[in-house]
Design a protein around this motif. Structure first.
Motif, PDB file in Angstrom:
ATOM      1  N   TYR A 102       0.787  -1.119  -0.057  1.00 19.94           N
ATOM      2  CA  TYR A 102       0.018  -0.218   0.035  1.00 19.94           C
ATOM      3  C   TYR A 102       0.953   1.299  -0.069  1.00 19.94           C
ATOM      4  O   TYR A 102       1.475   1.276   0.865  1.00 19.94           O
ATOM      5  N   LEU A 103       0.744   2.103  -0.955  1.00 19.91           N
ATOM      6  CA  LEU A 103       1.478   3.312  -0.909  1.00 19.91           C
ATOM      7  C   LEU A 103       0.562   4.230  -1.469  1.00 19.91           C
ATOM      8  O   LEU A 103       0.005   4.596  -2.268  1.00 19.91           O
ATOM      9  N   ALA A 104       0.943   5.260  -0.424  1.00 19.51           N
ATOM     10  CA  ALA A 104      -0.275   6.777  -0.464  1.00 19.51           C
ATOM     11  C   ALA A 104       0.533   7.856  -1.303  1.00 19.51           C
ATOM     12  O   ALA A 104       1.737   7.842  -1.425  1.00 19.51           O
ATOM     13  N   LYS A 105      -0.367   8.397  -2.205  1.00 20.85           N
ATOM     14  CA  LYS A 105       0.123   9.710  -2.920  1.00 20.85           C
ATOM     15  C   LYS A 105       0.368  10.654  -2.219  1.00 20.85           C
ATOM     16  O   LYS A 105      -0.608  10.948  -1.145  1.00 20.85           O
ATOM     17  N   PRO A 106       1.259  11.589  -2.478  1.00 14.49           N
ATOM     18  CA  PRO A 106       2.318  11.529  -3.435  1.00 14.49           C
ATOM     19  C   PRO A 106       3.525  10.493  -2.968  1.00 14.49           C
ATOM     20  O   PRO A 106       3.504  10.315  -1.773  1.00 14.49           O
ATOM     21  N   PHE A 107       4.107   9.735  -3.602  1.00 15.08           N
ATOM     22  CA  PHE A 107       4.939   8.925  -3.322  1.00 15.08           C
ATOM     23  C   PHE A 107       6.171   8.957  -4.015  1.00 15.08           C
ATOM     24  O   PHE A 107       6.328   9.497  -5.174  1.00 15.08           O
ATOM     25  N   ASP A 108       7.374   8.209  -3.524  1.00 14.27           N
ATOM     26  CA  ASP A 108       8.762   8.257  -4.122  1.00 14.27           C
ATOM     27  C   ASP A 108       8.837   7.234  -5.273  1.00 14.27           C
ATOM     28  O   ASP A 108       8.459   5.998  -4.898  1.00 14.27           O
ATOM     29  N   PRO A 109       8.701   7.628  -6.572  1.00 21.70           N
ATOM     30  CA  PRO A 109       8.972   6.331  -7.493  1.00 21.70           C
ATOM     31  C   PRO A 109      10.003   5.365  -7.191  1.00 21.70           C
ATOM     32  O   PRO A 109       9.763   4.276  -7.659  1.00 21.70           O
ATOM     33  N   ASP A 110      10.990   5.828  -6.439  1.00 16.83           N
ATOM     34  CA  ASP A 110      11.969   4.833  -6.376  1.00 16.83           C
ATOM     35  C   ASP A 110      11.627   3.741  -5.401  1.00 16.83           C
ATOM     36  O   ASP A 110      12.096   2.623  -5.349  1.00 16.83           O
ATOM     37  N   GLU A 111      10.545   4.274  -4.274  1.00 21.22           N
ATOM     38  CA  GLU A 111      10.069   3.568  -3.411  1.00 21.22           C
ATOM     39  C   GLU A 111       9.054   2.549  -4.238  1.00 21.22           C
ATOM     40  O   GLU A 111       9.189   1.242  -3.672  1.00 21.22           O
ATOM     41  N   LEU A 112       8.352   2.979  -5.071  1.00 25.23           N
ATOM     42  CA  LEU A 112       7.536   2.057  -5.692  1.00 25.23           C
ATOM     43  C   LEU A 112       8.220   0.828  -6.397  1.00 25.23           C
ATOM     44  O   LEU A 112       7.945  -0.259  -6.332  1.00 25.23           O
ATOM     45  N   VAL A 113       9.444   1.238  -7.156  1.00 29.01           N
ATOM     46  CA  VAL A 113      10.391   0.410  -7.764  1.00 29.01           C
ATOM     47  C   VAL A 113      10.613  -0.723  -6.760  1.00 29.01           C
ATOM     48  O   VAL A 113      10.909  -2.048  -7.086  1.00 29.01           O
ATOM     49  N   ALA A 114      11.257  -0.114  -5.683  1.00 25.07           N
ATOM     50  CA  ALA A 114      11.778  -1.256  -4.616  1.00 25.07           C
ATOM     51  C   ALA A 114      10.748  -2.170  -4.165  1.00 25.07           C
ATOM     52  O   ALA A 114      10.914  -3.352  -4.159  1.00 25.07           O
ATOM     53  N   ILE A 115       9.423  -1.671  -4.019  1.00 21.34           N
ATOM     54  CA  ILE A 115       8.419  -2.625  -3.595  1.00 21.34           C
ATOM     55  C   ILE A 115       8.057  -3.525  -4.623  1.00 21.34           C
ATOM     56  O   ILE A 115       7.869  -4.782  -4.506  1.00 21.34           O
ATOM     57  N   ILE A 116       8.029  -3.123  -5.941  1.00 24.48           N
ATOM     58  CA  ILE A 116       7.604  -4.051  -6.920  1.00 24.48           C
ATOM     59  C   ILE A 116       9.061  -5.235  -7.152  1.00 24.48           C
ATOM     60  O   ILE A 116       8.558  -6.474  -7.229  1.00 24.48           O
ATOM     61  N   LYS A 117      10.205  -4.826  -7.075  1.00 24.70           N
ATOM     62  CA  LYS A 117      11.073  -5.787  -7.275  1.00 24.70           C
ATOM     63  C   LYS A 117      11.129  -6.576  -6.016  1.00 24.70           C
ATOM     64  O   LYS A 117      11.388  -7.812  -6.073  1.00 24.70           O
ATOM     65  N   ASN A 118      10.703  -6.330  -4.718  1.00 24.03           N
ATOM     66  CA  ASN A 118      10.702  -7.253  -3.620  1.00 24.03           C
ATOM     67  C   ASN A 118       9.484  -8.158  -3.623  1.00 24.03           C
ATOM     68  O   ASN A 118       9.628  -9.408  -3.530  1.00 24.03           O
ATOM     69  N   LEU A 119       8.247  -7.711  -4.259  1.00 23.49           N
ATOM     70  CA  LEU A 119       7.222  -8.708  -4.350  1.00 23.49           C
ATOM     71  C   LEU A 119       7.475  -9.564  -5.549  1.00 23.49           C
ATOM     72  O   LEU A 119       7.141 -10.806  -5.358  1.00 23.49           O
ATOM     73  N   LEU A 120       8.108  -9.210  -6.747  1.00 25.69           N
ATOM     74  CA  LEU A 120       8.516  -9.986  -7.474  1.00 25.69           C
ATOM     75  C   LEU A 120       9.754 -11.206  -7.083  1.00 25.69           C
ATOM     76  O   LEU A 120       9.535 -12.338  -7.439  1.00 25.69           O
ATOM     77  N   ARG A 121      10.343 -10.677  -6.454  1.00 25.15           N
ATOM     78  CA  ARG A 121      11.560 -11.723  -5.820  1.00 25.15           C
ATOM     79  C   ARG A 121      10.695 -12.694  -4.742  1.00 25.15           C
ATOM     80  O   ARG A 121      11.132 -13.865  -4.796  1.00 25.15           O
ATOM     81  N   ARG A 122       9.938 -12.423  -3.968  1.00 20.74           N
ATOM     82  CA  ARG A 122       9.220 -13.323  -3.279  1.00 20.74           C
ATOM     83  C   ARG A 122       8.241 -14.252  -4.060  1.00 20.74           C
ATOM     84  O   ARG A 122       8.046 -15.242  -3.725  1.00 20.74           O
TER      85      ARG A 122
END
Length: 226
Positions: A102-122
């Motif tokens: 869950y990421l609230a706007k406005p958000f840091d796009p780098d944080e979004l990328v980090a979350i995506i990579k973590n979920l894909l690794r899992r």
């Protein structure tokens, strides 16, 4: 392989900005404006991860996520909620609905990328952990085939069942009956493991089965496989 992402947001500016940043980060992105358009896309496509806004017209993010989780071949996909809402009760509702982050706007796009990579690794780790269990099924399937043949439970002369299988689903079914694991099937059919998972899930739905052994039994008993 490049991860495929589905972005769902009714704000054109957000769609364009997030899509551009994610593509620059090495992802393949499909962006749609609402939940209904996303469901139509998912009828023929299975992304690796979904990013969706919550507050959207016609169908909000909660209803969209519920629809995704109800479909067996989509229920495993990680889902990230993007929303202007940031209150604690909204986050709790999002997690209760089945979102993975869950990421609230406005958000840091780098944080979004980090979350995506973590979920894909899992997600990848979960698939690798499940694969050894599939290895044990090969022996079970072989024993099941022998038992059905010996007991005369196979009945090729029974009335044919119209399952409306696609050519690729039929090919996957034949290889599942032979006891092959998803990685082996993917290699033989020159496709990805994720695609094989999608086809096996569809076969479960079309045959009314819930496991590979049940699927094999169904196919053998109805003469759908050799």
């Amino acid at each position: 392989m490049t991860a495929k992402l589905l972005l769902v947001d009714d704000e054109p500016g957000v769609r364009e900005a997030v899509t551009a940043y994610l593509e620059d980060s090495g992802f393949a992105v499909t962006a749609v404006a609402n939940g209904q358009a996303a469901l139509e896309y998912l009828e023929t496509n299975v992304p690796d991860l979904i990013i969706t806004d919550i507050m959207m017209p016609q169908m909000d993010g909660y209803a969209f996520l519920e629809a995704v989780r109800q479909q067996p071949h989509l229920s495993h996909i990680p889902v990230i909620f993007l929303t202007a809402r940031g209150m604690k009760r909204d986050r709790i509702q999002g997690y209760d609905a089945g979102c993975d982050a869950y990421l609230a706007k406005p958000f840091d796009p780098d944080e979004l990328v980090a979350i995506i990579k973590n979920l894909l690794r899992r997600q990848a780790a979960a698939r690798d952990e499940a694969e050894p269990n599939l290895a044990n099924l090969a022996q079970q399937i072989a024993e099941l085939r022998a038992m059905l043949v010996q007991q005369g439970k196979r009945n090729p002369t029974a009335p044919p069942i119209q399952l409306d299988l696609t050519p690729r689903e039929a090919s996957v079914l034949q290889l599942v009956v032979k006891g092959l694991m998803n990685k082996e099937i993917a290699s033989q059919l020159n496709t990805s493991v994720r695609n094989i998972e999608k086809y096996v899930s569809r076969l479960f739905v079309k045959t009314g089965t819930s496991s590979r052994t049940e699927l094999v039994r169904f196919a053998l008993e109805h003469g759908l496989a050799d």
